[in-house]
Scaffold this active site. Structure first.
Site, mmCIF file in Angstrom:
data_model
loop_
_atom_site.group_PDB
_atom_site.id
_atom_site.type_symbol
_atom_site.label_atom_id
_atom_site.label_comp_id
_atom_site.label_asym_id
_atom_site.label_seq_id
_atom_site.Cartn_x
_atom_site.Cartn_y
_atom_site.Cartn_z
ATOM 1 N N GLU A 174 0.906 -1.129 0.138
ATOM 2 C CA GLU A 174 -0.040 -0.025 -0.013
ATOM 3 C C GLU A 174 0.798 1.340 0.010
ATOM 4 O O GLU A 174 0.390 2.344 0.196
ATOM 5 C CB GLU A 174 -0.896 -0.062 1.278
ATOM 6 C CG GLU A 174 -1.955 -1.187 1.243
ATOM 7 C CD GLU A 174 -3.241 -0.924 0.242
ATOM 8 O OE1 GLU A 174 -3.562 -0.003 0.184
ATOM 9 O OE2 GLU A 174 -3.407 -1.885 -0.427
ATOM 10 N N HIS A 250 -4.990 1.810 7.313
ATOM 11 C CA HIS A 250 -3.629 1.980 7.187
ATOM 12 C C HIS A 250 -2.849 2.444 8.274
ATOM 13 O O HIS A 250 -3.333 2.990 9.055
ATOM 14 C CB HIS A 250 -3.046 2.942 5.803
ATOM 15 C CG HIS A 250 -3.589 2.543 4.364
ATOM 16 N ND1 HIS A 250 -4.473 3.402 3.619
ATOM 17 C CD2 HIS A 250 -3.342 1.496 3.896
ATOM 18 C CE1 HIS A 250 -4.664 2.690 2.472
ATOM 19 N NE2 HIS A 250 -3.808 1.431 2.605
ATOM 20 N N CYS A 369 -2.877 11.372 3.340
ATOM 21 C CA CYS A 369 -3.010 10.533 2.435
ATOM 22 C C CYS A 369 -2.928 11.247 1.209
ATOM 23 O O CYS A 369 -2.537 10.576 0.275
ATOM 24 C CB CYS A 369 -4.694 10.050 2.567
ATOM 25 S SG CYS A 369 -5.156 8.772 3.520
#
EC number: 3.5.3.23
Length: 446
Positions: A174, A250, A369
């Site tokens: 990721e 995450h 993000c």
């Protein structure tokens, strides 16, 4: 030689929408089917970029993906003209159709993992695009992400690009959302911390039960090998499976690092004491500031809903370590009270700035993000594509570009409109000329 941390923020794409595609991401699911505003989202992102530029930070721009992804639909058996492909997919397989319209590349922390030249064996900056195998809509991104990164960092003397890891859940990667780096100064050798959710080849190890662990230990190891890292500058730490099951999809939703600071929630990790001792030992003689937020101070639920840890932790040129937080942190009385007390305590974080990124927050991503951190020395910065670095003139040009090409509102049903595909391609074609990226999109290569 000077050294900088450059934050490359993802531009929000023209098809920014709330399809609720991300199982395990509480905010994404909560706002599914709501009407979005691509124009507002893009302008909010640009305003944050400009504000950080005005603080003296080196700020860059990373282009979005082409959406809807007609090429993915054709690979899945939909045929005809582009308009016919859109219609067939939207009516026959609406879930797949919504996935290929996702504008999730705006969350650039998932674009790649980056290791600075001070850490790598060959002294180059290394980039590996994330394969994002856990979510179909995001697994469509890595090839184009790689093309864009190569266009931004093209000089082979300074930059090395790797192909994304195999497209298999055993190597689910990721990107920087599960990777952080601690260092004394950005140009100094640092400690790279890879956070993983599960072991792919050892099912006896702890793993979440409700939501998926998207990053594997094996993927993290592979990235470190590709980047020429060593045991001396690498630490692997497992994310707490229980906190993943609470919606922390995450690690950057529950922890963030910068220079000699790791800011984290007490429920963030497994084996915290042992792993933090390893981080300190590899960091060197000077202390790492491990700033723990207790559950009694901020619950995991409040941390997830406000993205307290999905904030940017930066050091502007004035040397005052600063948290860049979404306005949701300011609006939550418990989180705001914690931040007010944090800057008064004996630690390096001394300032908090709030930004409105609600269009991104509602889809499940906060300020952290939205950006990919790239530590560069002045020679590497000069070798990078200068047209992707924020300036007053680029900000003006990009806001005009958004005003010209983006819709004010977009409902999920609007995604099947063939005109939206043409609008999106026209916008991206012009953007690649503004940023001087060349032909990075499939429609341009055709």
């Amino acid at each position: 030689m000077q050294h900088f941390e450059v934050n490359y923020d993802g531009l929000v794409g023209p098809t920014h929408n709330y399809a609720g595609l991300s199982f395990g991401n509480v905010a994404s699911l909560a706002n599914a089917k709501a009407v979005s505003s691509p124009k507002s989202a893009a302008l909010q992102g640009l305003m944050k970029m400009k504000a950080l530029h005005d603080l003296g930070m080196k700020q860059g721009v990373l282009a979005p993906q082409e959406r809807p992804d007609i090429y993915a639909l054709r690979r899945l058996g939909f045929t005809g003209t582009d308009g016919e492909v859109l219609y067939k997919a939207a009516t026959e397989a609406p879930a797949i159709f919504q996935a290929v319209c996702s504008a999730s590349s705006m969350w650039t922390a998932n674009a790649a993992t980056v290791s600075p030249s001070a850490d790598t064996a060959n002294g180059k900056v290394h980039f590996t695009p994330a394969n994002l195998t856990n979510k179909f809509h995001r697994s469509l991104e890595p090839v184009t992400s790689g093309n864009i990164l190569k266009a931004m960092f093209a000089h082979e003397r300074y930059f090395e690009h790797h192909t994304h890891l195999p497209d298999n859940e055993h190597f689910g990667d990721e990107g920087a959302a599960n990777h952080t780096r601690l260092c004394e100064q950005y140009g100094h050798a640092g400690v790279e911390i890879f956070t993983y959710g599960r072991y792919a080849f050892d099912s006896s190890q702890p793993a979440p039960q409700k939501f998926p662990a998207r990053q594997t230990f094996e993927a993290s190891q592979a990235i470190a090998r590709l980047h020429g890292l060593t045991d001396d500058n690498t630490v692997y730490i497992q994310q707490n499976p229980d906190v993943i099951d609470q919606g922390v999809f995450h690690n950057d939703v529950i922890a963030v690092g910068n220079q000699n600071v790791l800011f984290y929630h007490e429920q963030a990790f497994r084996d915290t004491e042992q792993k933090f001792a390893e981080i300190q030992q590899k960091f060197g003689d000077n202390p790492v500031h491990f700033i723990e937020v207790k559950t009694s101070e901020v619950s995991v639920q409040d941390a997830v809903s406000t993205y307290l840890f999905n904030t940017q932790l930066i050091t502007p040129p004035d040397g005052i370590m600063t948290i860049i937080a979404p306005t949701e942190c300011e609006e939550n009385p418990r989180v705001k009270a914690y931040l007010d007390s944090l800057v008064e305590r004996d630690n390096p974080i001394k300032r908090v700035k709030f930004f409105d990124v609600k269009q991104s927050m509602r889809n499940g991503g906060g300020p952290a993000c939205l950006r990919l951190r790239v530590a560069l020395n002045d020679e590497e910065l000069k070798a990078a594509n200068p047209n992707c670095l924020m300036s007053d003139s680029l900000y003006k040009r990009l806001t005009q570009w958004v005003d010209k090409h983006y819709r004010e509102e977009l409902a999920v049903d609007d995604l099947r409109d063939p005109a939206l595909l043409e609008e999106s391609r026209s916008a991206l074609d012009e953007l690649t000329q503004i940023l001087k990226l060349g032909s990075v999109y499939p429609f341009q290569q055709d």
